[in-house]
Design a protein around this motif. Structure first.
Motif, PDB file in Angstrom:
ATOM      1  N   THR A  47       0.287   1.251  -7.721  1.00 28.61           N
ATOM      2  CA  THR A  47       1.390   1.871  -6.868  1.00 28.61           C
ATOM      3  C   THR A  47       2.012   2.845  -7.245  1.00 28.61           C
ATOM      4  OG1 THR A  47       2.088  -0.656  -6.446  1.00 28.61           O
ATOM      5  CG2 THR A  47       3.646   0.899  -6.136  1.00 28.61           C
ATOM      6  N   VAL A  48       2.022   3.243  -8.710  1.00 26.37           N
ATOM      7  CA  VAL A  48       2.505   4.312  -9.403  1.00 26.37           C
ATOM      8  C   VAL A  48       1.585   5.536  -9.597  1.00 26.37           C
ATOM      9  CG1 VAL A  48       4.414   2.945 -10.249  1.00 26.37           C
ATOM     10  CG2 VAL A  48       2.339   3.440 -11.385  1.00 26.37           C
ATOM     11  N   ASP A  49       0.165   5.317  -9.413  1.00 26.23           N
ATOM     12  CA  ASP A  49      -0.706   6.280  -9.779  1.00 26.23           C
ATOM     13  C   ASP A  49      -0.990   7.353  -8.754  1.00 26.23           C
ATOM     14  OD1 ASP A  49      -2.201   5.211  -7.891  1.00 26.23           O
ATOM     15  OD2 ASP A  49      -3.931   4.488  -9.340  1.00 26.23           O
ATOM     16  N   SER A  50      -1.688   8.534  -9.023  1.00 21.69           N
ATOM     17  CA  SER A  50      -2.045   9.245  -7.980  1.00 21.69           C
ATOM     18  C   SER A  50      -3.169   9.054  -7.312  1.00 21.69           C
ATOM     19  CB  SER A  50      -1.990  10.674  -8.745  1.00 21.69           C
ATOM     20  OG  SER A  50      -2.751  10.883  -9.746  1.00 21.69           O
ATOM     21  N   LYS A  51      -3.788   8.120  -7.454  1.00 25.13           N
ATOM     22  CA  LYS A  51      -5.106   7.771  -6.615  1.00 25.13           C
ATOM     23  C   LYS A  51      -4.807   7.004  -5.466  1.00 25.13           C
ATOM     24  CE  LYS A  51      -7.564   7.409 -11.233  1.00 25.13           C
ATOM     25  NZ  LYS A  51      -8.101   6.241 -12.117  1.00 25.13           N
ATOM     26  N   ASN A  52      -5.887   7.235  -4.702  1.00 22.85           N
ATOM     27  CA  ASN A  52      -5.968   6.764  -3.269  1.00 22.85           C
ATOM     28  C   ASN A  52      -7.059   5.769  -3.253  1.00 22.85           C
ATOM     29  OD1 ASN A  52      -4.931   9.765  -2.605  1.00 22.85           O
ATOM     30  ND2 ASN A  52      -3.595   7.940  -2.250  1.00 22.85           N
ATOM     31  N   ARG A  53      -6.931   4.521  -2.896  1.00 18.57           N
ATOM     32  CA  ARG A  53      -8.008   3.420  -3.210  1.00 18.57           C
ATOM     33  C   ARG A  53      -7.971   2.611  -1.869  1.00 18.57           C
ATOM     34  NH1 ARG A  53      -7.389   2.612  -9.421  1.00 18.57           N
ATOM     35  NH2 ARG A  53      -8.926   3.775 -10.222  1.00 18.57           N
ATOM     36  N   ILE A  54      -9.332   2.309  -1.559  1.00 18.40           N
ATOM     37  CA  ILE A  54      -9.578   0.949  -0.816  1.00 18.40           C
ATOM     38  C   ILE A  54     -10.058  -0.172  -1.526  1.00 18.40           C
ATOM     39  CG2 ILE A  54     -10.812  -0.085   1.129  1.00 18.40           C
ATOM     40  CD1 ILE A  54     -11.209   2.999   2.355  1.00 18.40           C
ATOM     41  N   ILE A  55      -9.158  -1.231  -1.620  1.00 21.31           N
ATOM     42  CA  ILE A  55      -9.400  -2.056  -2.931  1.00 21.31           C
ATOM     43  C   ILE A  55      -9.807  -3.548  -2.016  1.00 21.31           C
ATOM     44  CG2 ILE A  55      -9.003  -3.490  -4.755  1.00 21.31           C
ATOM     45  CD1 ILE A  55      -7.021  -0.960  -5.180  1.00 21.31           C
ATOM     46  N   GLU A  56     -10.917  -3.953  -2.138  1.00 28.25           N
ATOM     47  CA  GLU A  56     -11.292  -5.508  -1.809  1.00 28.25           C
ATOM     48  C   GLU A  56     -10.943  -6.378  -2.788  1.00 28.25           C
ATOM     49  OE1 GLU A  56     -15.482  -5.399  -1.287  1.00 28.25           O
ATOM     50  OE2 GLU A  56     -15.470  -3.259  -0.384  1.00 28.25           O
ATOM     51  N   LEU A  57     -10.012  -7.289  -2.576  1.00 31.34           N
ATOM     52  CA  LEU A  57      -9.556  -8.098  -3.435  1.00 31.34           C
ATOM     53  C   LEU A  57     -10.092  -9.316  -3.198  1.00 31.34           C
ATOM     54  CD1 LEU A  57      -6.064  -6.975  -3.355  1.00 31.34           C
ATOM     55  CD2 LEU A  57      -7.305  -6.974  -5.552  1.00 31.34           C
ATOM     56  N   TYR A  58     -11.152  -9.961  -3.872  1.00 32.19           N
ATOM     57  CA  TYR A  58     -11.706 -11.283  -3.827  1.00 32.19           C
ATOM     58  C   TYR A  58     -11.051 -12.431  -4.814  1.00 32.19           C
ATOM     59  CZ  TYR A  58     -15.088  -8.420  -1.587  1.00 32.19           C
ATOM     60  OH  TYR A  58     -15.966  -7.671  -0.915  1.00 32.19           O
ATOM     61  N   LEU A  59     -10.164 -13.082  -4.001  1.00 34.22           N
ATOM     62  CA  LEU A  59      -9.326 -14.250  -4.702  1.00 34.22           C
ATOM     63  C   LEU A  59      -9.783 -15.532  -4.356  1.00 34.22           C
ATOM     64  CD1 LEU A  59      -6.147 -11.999  -3.945  1.00 34.22           C
ATOM     65  CD2 LEU A  59      -7.380 -11.939  -5.969  1.00 34.22           C
ATOM     66  N   GLN A  60      -9.527 -16.624  -5.166  1.00 38.23           N
ATOM     67  CA  GLN A  60      -9.784 -17.845  -5.172  1.00 38.23           C
ATOM     68  C   GLN A  60      -8.833 -18.348  -3.791  1.00 38.23           C
ATOM     69  OE1 GLN A  60      -9.336 -20.399  -8.384  1.00 38.23           O
ATOM     70  NE2 GLN A  60     -10.024 -22.048  -7.321  1.00 38.23           N
ATOM     71  N   GLU A  61      -9.793 -19.029  -2.888  1.00 35.96           N
ATOM     72  CA  GLU A  61      -9.131 -19.749  -1.630  1.00 35.96           C
ATOM     73  C   GLU A  61      -8.089 -20.748  -2.141  1.00 35.96           C
ATOM     74  OE1 GLU A  61     -10.731 -21.677   2.570  1.00 35.96           O
ATOM     75  OE2 GLU A  61     -12.220 -21.471   0.798  1.00 35.96           O
ATOM     76  N   ASN A  62      -6.856 -20.591  -1.340  1.00 33.22           N
ATOM     77  CA  ASN A  62      -5.861 -21.364  -1.477  1.00 33.22           C
ATOM     78  C   ASN A  62      -5.138 -21.370  -2.822  1.00 33.22           C
ATOM     79  OD1 ASN A  62      -6.433 -22.434   0.847  1.00 33.22           O
ATOM     80  ND2 ASN A  62      -7.672 -24.180   0.126  1.00 33.22           N
ATOM     81  N   SER A  63      -5.555 -20.079  -3.565  1.00 33.98           N
ATOM     82  CA  SER A  63      -5.011 -20.078  -4.998  1.00 33.98           C
ATOM     83  C   SER A  63      -3.527 -19.264  -4.604  1.00 33.98           C
ATOM     84  CB  SER A  63      -5.808 -19.285  -5.812  1.00 33.98           C
ATOM     85  OG  SER A  63      -5.979 -18.022  -5.516  1.00 33.98           O
ATOM     86  N   ALA A  64      -2.795 -19.529  -5.840  1.00 36.16           N
ATOM     87  CA  ALA A  64      -1.389 -18.717  -5.830  1.00 36.16           C
ATOM     88  C   ALA A  64      -1.481 -17.341  -5.509  1.00 36.16           C
ATOM     89  CB  ALA A  64      -0.605 -18.874  -6.826  1.00 36.16           C
ATOM     90  N   SER A  65      -2.556 -16.769  -6.056  1.00 31.84           N
ATOM     91  CA  SER A  65      -2.916 -15.241  -5.958  1.00 31.84           C
ATOM     92  C   SER A  65      -3.094 -14.850  -4.718  1.00 31.84           C
ATOM     93  CB  SER A  65      -4.050 -14.699  -6.937  1.00 31.84           C
ATOM     94  OG  SER A  65      -4.982 -15.303  -6.786  1.00 31.84           O
ATOM     95  N   ILE A  66      -3.893 -15.721  -3.997  1.00 34.37           N
ATOM     96  CA  ILE A  66      -4.335 -15.122  -2.772  1.00 34.37           C
ATOM     97  C   ILE A  66      -3.236 -15.088  -1.527  1.00 34.37           C
ATOM     98  CG2 ILE A  66      -4.954 -17.202  -1.639  1.00 34.37           C
ATOM     99  CD1 ILE A  66      -7.515 -15.775  -0.620  1.00 34.37           C
ATOM    100  N   HIS A  67      -2.072 -16.125  -2.026  1.00 39.25           N
ATOM    101  CA  HIS A  67      -0.779 -16.050  -0.974  1.00 39.25           C
ATOM    102  C   HIS A  67       0.197 -15.022  -1.680  1.00 39.25           C
ATOM    103  CE1 HIS A  67      -2.682 -19.417   0.814  1.00 39.25           C
ATOM    104  NE2 HIS A  67      -2.462 -20.138  -0.311  1.00 39.25           N
ATOM    105  N   PHE A  68       0.046 -14.718  -3.003  1.00 39.13           N
ATOM    106  CA  PHE A  68       1.418 -13.956  -3.444  1.00 39.13           C
ATOM    107  C   PHE A  68       0.945 -12.592  -3.496  1.00 39.13           C
ATOM    108  CE2 PHE A  68       3.119 -17.175  -6.493  1.00 39.13           C
ATOM    109  CZ  PHE A  68       3.359 -18.021  -5.765  1.00 39.13           C
TER     110      PHE A  68
END
Length: 855
Positions: A47-68
């Motif tokens: 969020t705070v860096d100067s880079k611009n990225r397309i980031i694929e986030l592979y997160l565990q299904e039904n985990s807190a992280s995929i919802h949060f």
């Protein structure tokens, strides 16, 4: 693998307030380091860096992280806004060289080496000793006459007047009015899922609706409307979260225009369920077109209009990364691997292993091979001879037969299935293949069924796998597509003697993907008797059990091992350690002994090694096959005009299908529908691929539950009474005799209201909530002296009221079911009794439409 201590030390220095920014859902704290610390840190760094990225986030299904994830991004922007506000008021987090700022602490002269207003701490050094002191303990400091630190003392005093909250975190600090320069994120997701999470989520004990400008985009025919769903006072907050439905992802430019220059600075994009979108587009044959649109709207504007783009995927769908590369999209991927998660989250569990065991019963293996060969031949026959869907029915039987042979079965149920298949073969031969167009396949199938030696399945190898475990097994999960209750009871009784203290559970391959166990409740052993590509990927990238065993025949073992080897190679480009440090904007630690460890679950050494083979087509499950066949035959046949009453064969993702007549009204669920004009019913001819259809296990009971739910309210009870009244008046004009229903239909047509006899029965039986052109229908019934003129408005009003509440009830019940499967507690909605919602959910199955064939 990542070095937890190295990262944790860095975070405690650069992002120390994170420990006071806990994420709590339904009063349950998210405590895993990988979810509550590492992932938010990743988001903030980007969020705070100067880079611009397309980031694929592979997160565990039904985990807190995929919802949060959307909330992590929003909090990252809020932290950035707080830091900006503090800096503007001289409360800037700083570091100092030793000796530059001095103070006395514990009778020693110390150097002030740092001050952090976000975390409210002062860092001190005395010789080789280092100390960290909370602002609230600054009375322990003696400033004496150290002029070089007078500015620090002054700023601490001013900050104390500003920061008088009892629980110190970023939400108790001031932010600047955002004016027209809002920063933030546009999220494409299920609006109802986001709203449910938002309602039940607390961050550092705070409701985000009190701190963030949260808006939703709703779509009418001629306009896009943005609505504030957070507290009114958040209107000018500097951080905005705008949520739009997932299927509106191509409407980005129109959404920005609808904001009238107020949301132009929302330059971070999150696309939820990106992997599911790709799957839908691929099945619809528009993938190339949609990817081209994404490139034009988003990917090609990275670094100009877009700061960062997050693509949320289930971690088992890591093949998305290959798709991105195939389309020339430069993206980076984030995935925490299973063994890496054990280290990061400090889990107390042994090294997990995956084994592929070949069955030892050569006769049973030969029978399975023959069954799979027959299945392959029937698939080829079905691709050329659809037979109004009847070949798919036979193929479904053969899948069922194969699943029994791959697992276990009660001899009686096996013989019963054989008998059903044999009877239907007679019908196929007589109606469709009387001139042997099947080239002898029907007779081959009969011969195969007649030659079966009933053994009960692969019980010997299953007992052997269980016996190999040295410890007591508390919990075993069997993954099998054999759903026959009698077969499962038979199997449990056969294993009762060796599993006296063990809990056994069963699930199909598709159901297994929905299971969400806590790390403290993982099974000791999973035995896979059925599998598909998703199951293989799931086993490879998630912590599911200490030990996972695939019990398969020789051919399947080749396919599985080959798939695992290819997948591990592919995952190297997603989950490599250097890739993750790069995304964290951190230099890797200089000494990392396991830097090249991929963190994946090891495949146990097998006695037999298999040559590489390309049998990927054999991973195809029935839904993939049916989809391909329907595409071919629909493209070929539905262009022709079909006369008379049509029959619709509706096929579902789980391989089942139903036959419904034209104009049959069915309940369906559309997550994006919110308005009163949006129904929860469709006539079967209007169903499309992907619709979620509600199939009652007991239709009468489901209707009764719905009626009871509504009749609890006095006004709704009155509406029910009037709604039943006009239906009864129609029924009184006719009997159950089919001819008289047709006569009534003819009278309606004569009076200017065209309709089918089946639709009239739907009105009488209450299958249709509100008829099409209801007002016109009532006028026609008045003309026919079926109802009184003075009752017309009453029937209209009460039916409209009833329709609105039925829609609300069905939506609430279905969302409750869907969210529970995703690990999200729906909670009380304050409208309907939760027991009645649960009762309704218990009486329905929800199935996605795979395809439709018209007979």
């Amino acid at each position: 693998m990542l070095d937890k201590k190295y990262i944790a030390d860095y975070i405690s220095t650069e992002f120390p307030d994170l420990k006071n920014t806990g994420f709590n859902l339904n009063d349950a704290e998210v405590s895993a380091f990988s979810e509550n610390t590492l992932l938010p840190f990743l988001i903030y760094q980007n969020t705070v860096d100067s880079k611009n990225r397309i980031i694929e986030l592979y997160l565990q299904e039904n985990s807190a992280s995929i919802h949060f994830l959307p909330f992590y991004v929003a909090v990252g922007f809020y932290r950035k806004a707080v830091n900006k506000a503090l800096t503007a008021q001289r409360f800037k987090t700083e570091k100092f060289e030793p000796g530059k700022k001095s103070v006395r602490y514990n009778s020693s002269i110390c150097s002030i080496t740092g001050i952090n207003f976000l975390n409210r701490t002062i860092q001190l050094r005395s010789g080789i000793s280092e100390h960290e002191l909370l602002f609230e303990d600054d009375y322990k400091l003696k400033w004496d006459s150290y002029k070089n630190s007078a500015d620090i003392r002054e700023r601490l005093s001013a900050f104390a007047q500003l920061d008088n909250a009892s629980h110190h975190n970023i939400f108790t600090l001031p932010v600047l009015d955002g004016g027209r320069n809002h920063e933030g994120v546009i999220l494409f997701s299920s609006v109802s899922k986001f709203s449910t999470l938002l309602r039940n989520l607390r961050v550092a004990g705070h409701d985000l609706r009190q701190h963030l400008n949260i808006q939703t985009a709703s779509f009418a025919e001629d306009a896009i409307k943005l609505s504030l769903i957070s507290a009114p006072r958040t209107k000018n907050q500097p951080v905005t979260v705008l949520v739009a439905r997932n299927d509106s992802v191509m409407a980005f430019n129109h959404i920005i225009e609808a904001g009238k220059n107020k949301i132009d600075h929302l330059n971070t994009i999150i696309i939820d369920d990106f992997d599911e979108l790709l799957k839908i587009w691929e099945r619809s044959g528009v993938l190339d077109e949609r990817i081209s649109e994404l490139k034009e709207i988003y990917f090609d504007r990275l670094g100009t209009v877009m700061k960062d783009i997050y693509l949320i995927c289930k971690n088992r769908n890591f093949s998305v990364h290959e798709w991105m590369a195939k389309y020339g999209i430069r993206s980076e991927a984030w995935q925490v691997t299973p063994r890496e998660k054990i280290v990061l989250d400090g889990l107390d569990m042994p090294e997990p292993l995956i084994s592929v065991k070949r069955m030892t019963d050569k006769m049973l293996e030969s029978i399975q091979t023959s069954a799979e060969h027959l299945l392959h031949q029937w698939k080829e026959l079905g691709r050329n001879n659809f037979c109004n869907g009847q070949t798919i029915r036979q193929i479904g039987h053969l899948y069922n037969l194969r699943d029994k042979l791959l697992s276990f079965y009660k001899p009686e149920t096996f013989l019963k299935l054989n008998k059903i298949i044999d009877q239907e073969l007679d019908e196929y031969q007589r109606i469709w293949f009387s001139n042997n167009q099947d080239e002898g396949l029907i007779q081959q199938t009969r011969d195969f069924l007649a030659s079966q030696n009933i053994s009960g399945g692969n019980l010997t190898d299953i007992r052997h796998i269980i016996a190999q475990n040295n410890t007591v097994l508390k919990k075993i999960v069997f993954v099998t597509n054999n759903t026959d209750k009698d077969d499962r009871s038979f199997f449990e009784s056969e294993l009762a003697l060796v599993l006296k203290e063990t809990s056994m559970s069963f699930c199909t391959a598709k159901e297994f993907l929905q299971i969400r166990e806590t790390n403290n409740d993982l099974p000791d052993l999973i035995i896979y008797l059925s599998w598909n590509k998703d199951v293989l990927n799931n086993a490879l990238v998630n912590l599911l059990s200490n030990k996972q065993v695939f019990l398969v025949n020789k051919k399947s073992s080749k396919i599985i091992i080959n798939h695992f080897n290819k997948s591990v190679a592919g995952l190297a480009g997603i989950s490599g350690t250097d890739i993750k440090y790069n995304l964290l904007n951190l230099e890797p630690p200089s000494e990392t002994s396991d830097k090249q460890d991929n963190g994946l679950i090891a495949l146990a050494d097998e006695a037999e090694f298999f040559a590489e083979t390309d049998d990927s087509a054999d991973i195809e499950d029935i839904s993939e096959y049916v989809h391909g066949v329907l595409n071919f035959f629909n493209n070929d046949t539905t262009k022709a005009t079909k006369k008379g009453v049509k029959t619709y064969f509706v096929f579902f993702e789980d391989g089942t299908h139903v036959e419904w007549p034209e104009n049959k009204s069915v309940f369906y669920f559309e997550d994006h529908a919110e308005g009163e004009k949006d129904s929860v019913q469709k006539e079967v001819q209007h169903l499309v691929t992907g619709d979620l259809v509600l199939l009652p296990k007991n239709r009468a009971e489901m209707k009764n539950i719905l009626k009871n739910a509504l009749s609890q309210d006095e006004k709704m009870a009155s509406s029910l009474k009037y709604d039943e009244e006009w239906r009864k008046k129609i029924n009184n004009c006719i009997t159950l005799d089919h001819n008289e229903t047709d006569q009534f239909r003819d009278l309606l047509i004569e009076n200017g209201f065209s309709i089918s006899s089946g639709t009239i029965r739907n009105w009488i039986d209450g299958e249709t909530i509100q008829p099409h052109n209801f007002k016109k229908l009532l006028l026609t019934l008045i003309k026919m002296d079926v109802i009184e003129d003075e009752m017309k408005e009453r029937y209209l009003i009460e039916n409209r009221t009833l329709k609105r509440h039925k829609i609300m009830f069905v939506r609430s019940a279905v969302r409750k079911l869907i969210f529970n499967l995703k690990g999200i507690h729906y909670g009380e909605d304050g409208i309907f009794d939760e027991k009645l919602l649960n009762a309704f959910v218990d009486h329905v199955d929800i199935k996605p439409v795979l395809g439709i064939y018209i007979k």
